[in-house]
Design a protein around this motif. Structure first.
Motif, PDB file in Angstrom:
ATOM      1  N   ILE A 120       0.875  -1.176   0.000  1.00 24.80           N
ATOM      2  CA  ILE A 120       0.000   0.000   0.000  1.00 24.80           C
ATOM      3  C   ILE A 120       0.909   1.222   0.000  1.00 24.80           C
ATOM      4  N   PRO A 121       0.980   1.956  -1.125  1.00 25.99           N
ATOM      5  CA  PRO A 121       1.947   3.061  -1.261  1.00 25.99           C
ATOM      6  C   PRO A 121       1.862   4.091  -0.138  1.00 25.99           C
ATOM      7  N   LYS A 122       0.672   4.447   0.283  1.00 31.36           N
ATOM      8  CA  LYS A 122       0.541   5.478   1.312  1.00 31.36           C
ATOM      9  C   LYS A 122       0.852   4.955   2.712  1.00 31.36           C
ATOM     10  N   GLN A 123       0.762   3.655   2.876  1.00 26.32           N
ATOM     11  CA  GLN A 123       1.079   3.032   4.175  1.00 26.32           C
ATOM     12  C   GLN A 123       1.974   1.819   3.932  1.00 26.32           C
ATOM     13  N   PRO A 124       3.253   2.056   3.622  1.00 25.96           N
ATOM     14  CA  PRO A 124       4.145   0.933   3.287  1.00 25.96           C
ATOM     15  C   PRO A 124       4.420  -0.003   4.451  1.00 25.96           C
ATOM     16  N   ASP A 125       4.108   0.418   5.689  1.00 22.93           N
ATOM     17  CA  ASP A 125       4.375  -0.431   6.850  1.00 22.93           C
ATOM     18  C   ASP A 125       3.307  -1.496   7.062  1.00 22.93           C
ATOM     19  N   ILE A 126       2.209  -1.407   6.320  1.00 25.02           N
ATOM     20  CA  ILE A 126       1.134  -2.389   6.486  1.00 25.02           C
ATOM     21  C   ILE A 126       1.574  -3.709   5.864  1.00 25.02           C
ATOM     22  N   GLN A 127       1.473  -4.770   6.621  1.00 24.29           N
ATOM     23  CA  GLN A 127       1.791  -6.118   6.153  1.00 24.29           C
ATOM     24  C   GLN A 127       0.490  -6.916   6.094  1.00 24.29           C
TER      25      GLN A 127
END
Length: 423
Positions: free
Chosen positions: A366-373
Motif C-alpha cells: 500500500i503506497p501510502k502506508q508501506p508499513d502495512i503487512q
C-alpha cells in the motif's frame, strides 16, 4: 422495427391517396350542391321579382280598365291606346329575361289559359304538369334538377296566387275559361330554368382553391407525420439502446461487488447452484478456496476504513492476477472473506494455486502506508464426485479447513479432503 415503420408509412400513404380521392369527390359534390343552392336562390329571386312586377302592374292598371279610350287586353300589339293585361305583361317580361342559349328560361303558364293562349299558356312538359299538381298554399314552390337540351338545369316553379284585382278581371272577362276564382286560389305558376353546368366560374374557382388548400394542408400534415414517425422511431431505438445498456449495468451491479469489482455473494450462490443443477458433469474435479484477511479489523481501526478498502482492492487485484484464465470464479462473500471456485483441477494444481495466492497476498504493498503487512488464511477442498442436492457440504469442508488454518496461527493454508455422503 424497420419493417413496421415501412408498413406504417405505406399504410398512411394509401390512406392519404384514398382521402384525396374521397375529398375530390366530396369537393365536386360540394360544388354541385353549392351551384344547385345558388341556382335555387337565383330562381327564387327571379320568380319573386316577376310575380311582384305582375302584381304591381295589375294593381296599377285596375283604374284604367274603366277608361273609355284605353283597352287592356292580351292582343294589344298594333292597337293605339291598348296595353297588355297582367298575364301578358308577365309572359313578355319573362321572355325578355330569358336566354335559352345559356339555359335561362322564364315561362308563365296556367292550368286555365285563355283561348288565345291555349298553345303556349298551358303546361308544356312533365315538369310543369307536376308543378301544377304539387303546388299548394302550404307548398308554393316546386323544384327539380333535370337534363334539358343536353344541359343540367334547375327547374323552379313558384305558384301565382289570385289577387282581388285578378279575381275581378277573370270572373267577368268574357273569354275567361273559369269564372269562379277566389282570392288565394292558384292561378298558375312561374317556371324559372337555370343552368348548373359551368354557370359560375367564381364559385368553381373558390371550391377548387378550397380543395387545393385542403390538399396542401394534407400533404404538410403527412410530411409532419412522417418526420414525427421517423423521429419517434429514432428516439425509440435510442431509448431501447439506453434501456439495454442500463439493464446491463444494473445486472452487473446486482452481481458485482461495488468495491472490489469482482462477483458478490449473490453471484457466488447462483454460480454454485448452477454447478449443482448441471450435476457437476462438466465441472469435476471441483475445488473451492476460501481466504480471509488476518487481523483486518486492526487495519481498519488503526488506519481507517479508506485504507482498509484500499487493502481489499489491492489484494483482490493481486489474487485475480495469478488465477487461471477462463477456469476460475472469484467472489467476495463477506467483509474480508473471499471465495475461489476452480473447475477441472487436480490436487497438485490446487495446492500450487493456494501457495501462489498466499504469496501474492503477502507481497501486496500500500503506497501510502508501506508499513502495512497483509496476510491471509486459506482453507480449501477438492471434490472429485458429488451426489448431493447442494454444494454446501463442499463449502463446509473449505470453511473447516480455513478455521483450522487460523487455529494453527494464520498466514498459512490447509487443504482438507472432501468426502461426499454415501446413501
Amino acid at each position: 422495427m424497420k419493417i413496421t415503420q415501412t408498413h406504417t408509412i405505406a399504410f398512411f400513404s394509401v390512406l392519404f391517396m384514398l382521402m384525396a380521392s374521397i375529398s375530390l369527390f366530396a369537393v365536386q359534390k360540394l360544388q354541385y350542391s353549392a351551384s344547385a343552392v345558388l341556382a335555387s336562390r337565383t330562381a327564387e329571386a327571379l320568380a319573386h321579382t316577376v310575380n311582384l312586377a305582375r302584381t304591381s302592374y295589375s294593381a296599377n292598371i285596375a283604374s284604367l280598365r274603366t277608361h273609355p279610350d284605353i283597352t287592356v287586353e292580351a292582343l294589344y300589339h298594333g292597337k293605339p291606346l291598348s296595353i297588355p293585361n297582367p298575364t301578358t305583361f308577365a309572359i313578355e317580361l319573362g321572355e325578355s329575361i330569358s336566354n335559352p342559349n345559356e339555359g335561362l328560361i322564364l315561362h308563365t303558364y296556367s292550368q286555365y289559359p285563355f283561348k288565345s293562349r291555349m298553345l303556349t299558356g298551358g303546361p308544356q312538359d312533365d315538369f310543369q304538369h307536376d308543378a301544377l299538381s304539387n303546388l299548394t298554399t302550404e307548398t308554393p314552390v316546386f323544384e327539380r334538377i333535370e337534363e334539358l337540351g343536353g344541359m343540367t338545369v334547375l327547374r323552379h316553379a313558384e305558384a301565382i296566387f289570385m289577387e282581388q284585382s285578378c279575381v275581378d278581371c277573370h270572373n267577368y272577362h268574357p273569354g275567361s275559361p273559369k269564372k269562379d276564382w277566389q282570392v288565394g286560389d292558384i292561378r298558375g305558376a312561374i317556371d324559372v330554368t337555370l343552368p348548373l353546368d359551368g354557370g359560375d366560374d367564381a364559385l368553381a374557382s373558390t371550391v377548387q382553391y378550397s380543395y387545393i388548400i385542403f390538399m396542401a394542408f394534407s400533404v404538410i400534415s403527412l410530411l409532419c407525420m412522417f418526420i414525427t414517425l421517423k423521429r419517434t422511431h429514432h428516439l425509440s431505438r435510442e431509448l431501447d439502446r439506453k434501456v439495454k445498456m442500463r439493464t446491463t449495468i444494473l445486472n452487473k451491479m446486482a452481481y458485482t461487488d461495488s468495491l472490489t469489482l469482482i462477483a458478490n455473494r449473490r453471484s457466488y450462490e447462483e454460480f454454485s447452484d448452477n454447478i449443482i443443477n448441471q450435476k457437476c458433469s462438466n465441472s469435476l474435479p471441483l475445488a473451492i478456496i476460501i481466504y480471509d484477511f488476518d487481523h483486518f479489523k486492526q487495519i481498519n481501526d488503526q488506519y481507517g476504513h479508506d485504507v482498509g478498502d484500499e487493502c481489499l482492492v489491492a489484494t483482490v487485484k493481486a489474487v485475480s492476477a495469478i488465477l487461471p484464465e477462463d477456469n476460475d470464479f472469484h467472489a467476495r462473500i463477506g467483509g474480508e472473506e473471499f471465495a475461489i471456485i476452480l473447475k477441472h483441477v487436480s490436487n497438485e494444481e490446487l495446492e500450487n494455486i493456494i501457495q501462489r495466492v498466499l504469496e501474492s497476498v503477502r507481497q501486496v504493498n500500500i503506497p501510502k502506508q508501506p508499513d502495512i503487512q497483509i496476510t491471509c488464511s486459506i482453507g480449501a477442498t477438492l471434490a472429485k464426485e458429488l451426489n448431493e442436492p447442494t454444494i454446501k457440504n463442499i463449502v463446509k469442508a473449505a470453511d473447516d479447513a480455513l478455521y483450522e488454518a487460523k487455529s494453527l496461527g494464520r498466514d498459512q493454508w490447509v487443504n482438507k479432503p472432501y468426502t461426499p455422503n454415501k446413501k
